[in-house]
Motif scaffolding. Structure first.
Motif, PDB file in Angstrom:
ATOM      1  N   ALA A 198      -1.858  27.987  -5.861  1.00  0.00           N
ATOM      2  CA  ALA A 198      -0.460  27.812  -5.416  1.00  0.00           C
ATOM      3  C   ALA A 198       0.089  26.440  -5.791  1.00  0.00           C
ATOM      4  O   ALA A 198       0.516  25.666  -4.930  1.00  0.00           O
ATOM      5  N   PRO A 199       0.116  26.110  -7.073  1.00  0.00           N
ATOM      6  CA  PRO A 199       0.499  24.760  -7.477  1.00  0.00           C
ATOM      7  C   PRO A 199       1.923  24.360  -7.080  1.00  0.00           C
ATOM      8  O   PRO A 199       2.148  23.200  -6.727  1.00  0.00           O
ATOM      9  N   ALA A 200       2.876  25.279  -7.105  1.00  0.00           N
ATOM     10  CA  ALA A 200       4.253  24.926  -6.734  1.00  0.00           C
ATOM     11  C   ALA A 200       4.343  24.568  -5.252  1.00  0.00           C
ATOM     12  O   ALA A 200       5.011  23.606  -4.866  1.00  0.00           O
ATOM     13  N   VAL A 201       3.651  25.323  -4.433  1.00  0.00           N
ATOM     14  CA  VAL A 201       3.641  25.043  -2.990  1.00  0.00           C
ATOM     15  C   VAL A 201       2.938  23.717  -2.729  1.00  0.00           C
ATOM     16  O   VAL A 201       3.418  22.879  -1.958  1.00  0.00           O
ATOM     17  N   LEU A 202       1.792  23.520  -3.378  1.00  0.00           N
ATOM     18  CA  LEU A 202       1.062  22.263  -3.213  1.00  0.00           C
ATOM     19  C   LEU A 202       1.877  21.061  -3.694  1.00  0.00           C
ATOM     20  O   LEU A 202       1.788  19.982  -3.101  1.00  0.00           O
ATOM     21  N   ALA A 203       2.660  21.245  -4.755  1.00  0.00           N
ATOM     22  CA  ALA A 203       3.491  20.152  -5.259  1.00  0.00           C
ATOM     23  C   ALA A 203       4.463  19.679  -4.179  1.00  0.00           C
ATOM     24  O   ALA A 203       4.630  18.472  -3.965  1.00  0.00           O
ATOM     25  N   VAL A 204       5.093  20.609  -3.490  1.00  0.00           N
ATOM     26  CA  VAL A 204       6.046  20.260  -2.422  1.00  0.00           C
ATOM     27  C   VAL A 204       5.309  19.643  -1.239  1.00  0.00           C
ATOM     28  O   VAL A 204       5.720  18.596  -0.712  1.00  0.00           O
ATOM     29  N   VAL A 205       4.218  20.277  -0.825  1.00  0.00           N
ATOM     30  CA  VAL A 205       3.467  19.785   0.337  1.00  0.00           C
ATOM     31  C   VAL A 205       2.927  18.368   0.076  1.00  0.00           C
ATOM     32  O   VAL A 205       3.072  17.470   0.910  1.00  0.00           O
ATOM     33  N   VAL A 206       2.315  18.172  -1.082  1.00  0.00           N
ATOM     34  CA  VAL A 206       1.750  16.867  -1.415  1.00  0.00           C
ATOM     35  C   VAL A 206       2.857  15.826  -1.585  1.00  0.00           C
ATOM     36  O   VAL A 206       2.719  14.685  -1.128  1.00  0.00           O
ATOM     37  N   GLY A 207       3.952  16.204  -2.227  1.00  0.00           N
ATOM     38  CA  GLY A 207       5.073  15.277  -2.380  1.00  0.00           C
ATOM     39  C   GLY A 207       5.615  14.814  -1.035  1.00  0.00           C
ATOM     40  O   GLY A 207       5.834  13.619  -0.817  1.00  0.00           O
ATOM     41  N   LEU A 208       5.812  15.754  -0.108  1.00  0.00           N
ATOM     42  CA  LEU A 208       6.286  15.399   1.237  1.00  0.00           C
ATOM     43  C   LEU A 208       5.258  14.556   1.985  1.00  0.00           C
ATOM     44  O   LEU A 208       5.613  13.583   2.660  1.00  0.00           O
ATOM     45  N   PHE A 209       3.985  14.931   1.862  1.00  0.00           N
ATOM     46  CA  PHE A 209       2.919  14.186   2.531  1.00  0.00           C
ATOM     47  C   PHE A 209       2.889  12.734   2.064  1.00  0.00           C
ATOM     48  O   PHE A 209       2.816  11.807   2.876  1.00  0.00           O
ATOM     49  N   LEU A 242       0.827  -1.207   0.000  1.00  0.00           N
ATOM     50  CA  LEU A 242       0.000   0.000   0.000  1.00  0.00           C
ATOM     51  C   LEU A 242       0.863   1.259   0.000  1.00  0.00           C
ATOM     52  O   LEU A 242       0.545   2.244  -0.661  1.00  0.00           O
ATOM     53  N   ALA A 243       1.959   1.218   0.743  1.00  0.00           N
ATOM     54  CA  ALA A 243       2.830   2.394   0.870  1.00  0.00           C
ATOM     55  C   ALA A 243       3.620   2.676  -0.397  1.00  0.00           C
ATOM     56  O   ALA A 243       3.956   3.830  -0.673  1.00  0.00           O
ATOM     57  N   LEU A 244       3.914   1.648  -1.160  1.00  0.00           N
ATOM     58  CA  LEU A 244       4.763   1.803  -2.343  1.00  0.00           C
ATOM     59  C   LEU A 244       4.232   2.861  -3.302  1.00  0.00           C
ATOM     60  O   LEU A 244       4.986   3.697  -3.799  1.00  0.00           O
ATOM     61  N   MET A 245       2.921   2.878  -3.512  1.00  0.00           N
ATOM     62  CA  MET A 245       2.327   3.868  -4.410  1.00  0.00           C
ATOM     63  C   MET A 245       2.592   5.286  -3.910  1.00  0.00           C
ATOM     64  O   MET A 245       2.937   6.173  -4.685  1.00  0.00           O
ATOM     65  N   PHE A 246       2.434   5.502  -2.610  1.00  0.00           N
ATOM     66  CA  PHE A 246       2.619   6.836  -2.045  1.00  0.00           C
ATOM     67  C   PHE A 246       4.093   7.243  -2.032  1.00  0.00           C
ATOM     68  O   PHE A 246       4.423   8.389  -2.332  1.00  0.00           O
ATOM     69  N   ILE A 247       4.973   6.315  -1.709  1.00  0.00           N
ATOM     70  CA  ILE A 247       6.405   6.625  -1.673  1.00  0.00           C
ATOM     71  C   ILE A 247       6.903   7.010  -3.060  1.00  0.00           C
ATOM     72  O   ILE A 247       7.569   8.036  -3.238  1.00  0.00           O
ATOM     73  N   LEU A 248       6.578   6.188  -4.061  1.00  0.00           N
ATOM     74  CA  LEU A 248       7.036   6.473  -5.421  1.00  0.00           C
ATOM     75  C   LEU A 248       6.411   7.754  -5.967  1.00  0.00           C
ATOM     76  O   LEU A 248       7.090   8.562  -6.611  1.00  0.00           O
ATOM     77  N   SER A 249       5.136   7.956  -5.690  1.00  0.00           N
ATOM     78  CA  SER A 249       4.461   9.156  -6.166  1.00  0.00           C
ATOM     79  C   SER A 249       5.020  10.408  -5.492  1.00  0.00           C
ATOM     80  O   SER A 249       5.261  11.425  -6.150  1.00  0.00           O
ATOM     81  N   GLY A 250       5.218  10.335  -4.187  1.00  0.00           N
ATOM     82  CA  GLY A 250       5.780  11.481  -3.459  1.00  0.00           C
ATOM     83  C   GLY A 250       7.180  11.815  -3.932  1.00  0.00           C
ATOM     84  O   GLY A 250       7.511  12.986  -4.161  1.00  0.00           O
ATOM     85  N   PHE A 251       8.002  10.783  -4.116  1.00  0.00           N
ATOM     86  CA  PHE A 251       9.364  11.001  -4.610  1.00  0.00           C
ATOM     87  C   PHE A 251       9.330  11.612  -6.009  1.00  0.00           C
ATOM     88  O   PHE A 251      10.077  12.550  -6.307  1.00  0.00           O
ATOM     89  N   GLY A 252       8.443  11.091  -6.861  1.00  0.00           N
ATOM     90  CA  GLY A 252       8.320  11.627  -8.217  1.00  0.00           C
ATOM     91  C   GLY A 252       7.898  13.093  -8.226  1.00  0.00           C
ATOM     92  O   GLY A 252       8.421  13.896  -9.002  1.00  0.00           O
ATOM     93  N   LYS A 253       6.984  13.456  -7.350  1.00  0.00           N
ATOM     94  CA  LYS A 253       6.541  14.855  -7.267  1.00  0.00           C
ATOM     95  C   LYS A 253       7.681  15.761  -6.805  1.00  0.00           C
ATOM     96  O   LYS A 253       7.876  16.861  -7.322  1.00  0.00           O
ATOM     97  N   LEU A 254       8.442  15.292  -5.824  1.00  0.00           N
ATOM     98  CA  LEU A 254       9.525  16.115  -5.276  1.00  0.00           C
ATOM     99  C   LEU A 254      10.702  16.248  -6.236  1.00  0.00           C
ATOM    100  O   LEU A 254      11.452  17.220  -6.167  1.00  0.00           O
ATOM    101  N   THR A 255      10.870  15.294  -7.131  1.00  0.00           N
ATOM    102  CA  THR A 255      11.965  15.384  -8.100  1.00  0.00           C
ATOM    103  C   THR A 255      11.551  16.081  -9.392  1.00  0.00           C
ATOM    104  O   THR A 255      12.388  16.323 -10.261  1.00  0.00           O
TER     105      THR A 255
END
Length: 186
Positions: free
Chosen positions: A95-106, A66-79
């Protein structure tokens, strides 16, 4: 050292009782046997009994998958903050740039908490709510063009299934092989 046991039962029409096939593995030894089990429920059609060792390892595997989807997606967003911000902007969010970082970290941190089993009840609930919200905004198949409807609906339903899994994690907890269990035993 604990072993692994799997017991599968099903009804036998001719005996009026269910038959139980039992397998167990301890170390390098494997055994299998048949025995009669009492028929407790006339509607009963099958049951799998699992020992605690099996449940422990399967809960870790389930959390990891279950976590794999979130880890890969978050890493992809942050990179790829710029690309993620563009996608977020296409959903009409501010504020899409801010949301990109927040969602990626989340997503990254939420996924990691699932893997190690730390605060999974809260993480599961938060990830479930996030997944439902993101699905409604970005996979609204009911408003998608006809040529995109099938794939968009498939993505939406996949996300609903993941949200269901997250709610189960939230309800049932991390299991014995987790940071939560370790902290609770102190």
């Amino acid at each position: 050292m604990g072993g692994l046991m799997l017991s599968i039962s099903w009804p036998s029409e001719t005996l009026g009782r269910s038959i139980k096939f039992i397998t167990s593995m301890r170390g390098n030894q494997f055994s299998a046997s048949w025995r009669q089990a009492t028929w407790l429920n006339p509607i009963y059609f099958g049951q799998i009994e699992m020992n605690e060792s099996y449940k422990s390892y399967v809960s870790v595997l389930g959390r990891l998958l279950l976590a794999l989807m979130f880890i890969l997606s978050g890493f992809g967003k942050l990179t790829d903050i710029q690309g993620t911000a563009g996608f977020i902007a296409s959903g009409g969010l501010p504020a899409p740039a801010v949301l990109a970082v927040v969602v990626g970290l989340f997503e990254l941190l939420g996924g990691l908490t699932l893997v190690v089993g730390f605060q999974v009840r809260w993480a599961g609930l938060a990830l479930a709510l996030f997944t439902v919200a993101a699905s409604v905004v970005f996979h609204a198949y009911w408003g998608a063009p006809a040529e995109q409807k099938f794939v968009t609906q498939l993505l939406f339903m996949k996300n609903m299934s993941v949200a269901g899994g997250m709610l189960l994690v939230s309800a049932l907890g991390a299991g014995p092989l987790s940071v939560d269990a370790r902290l609770q035993s102190r």
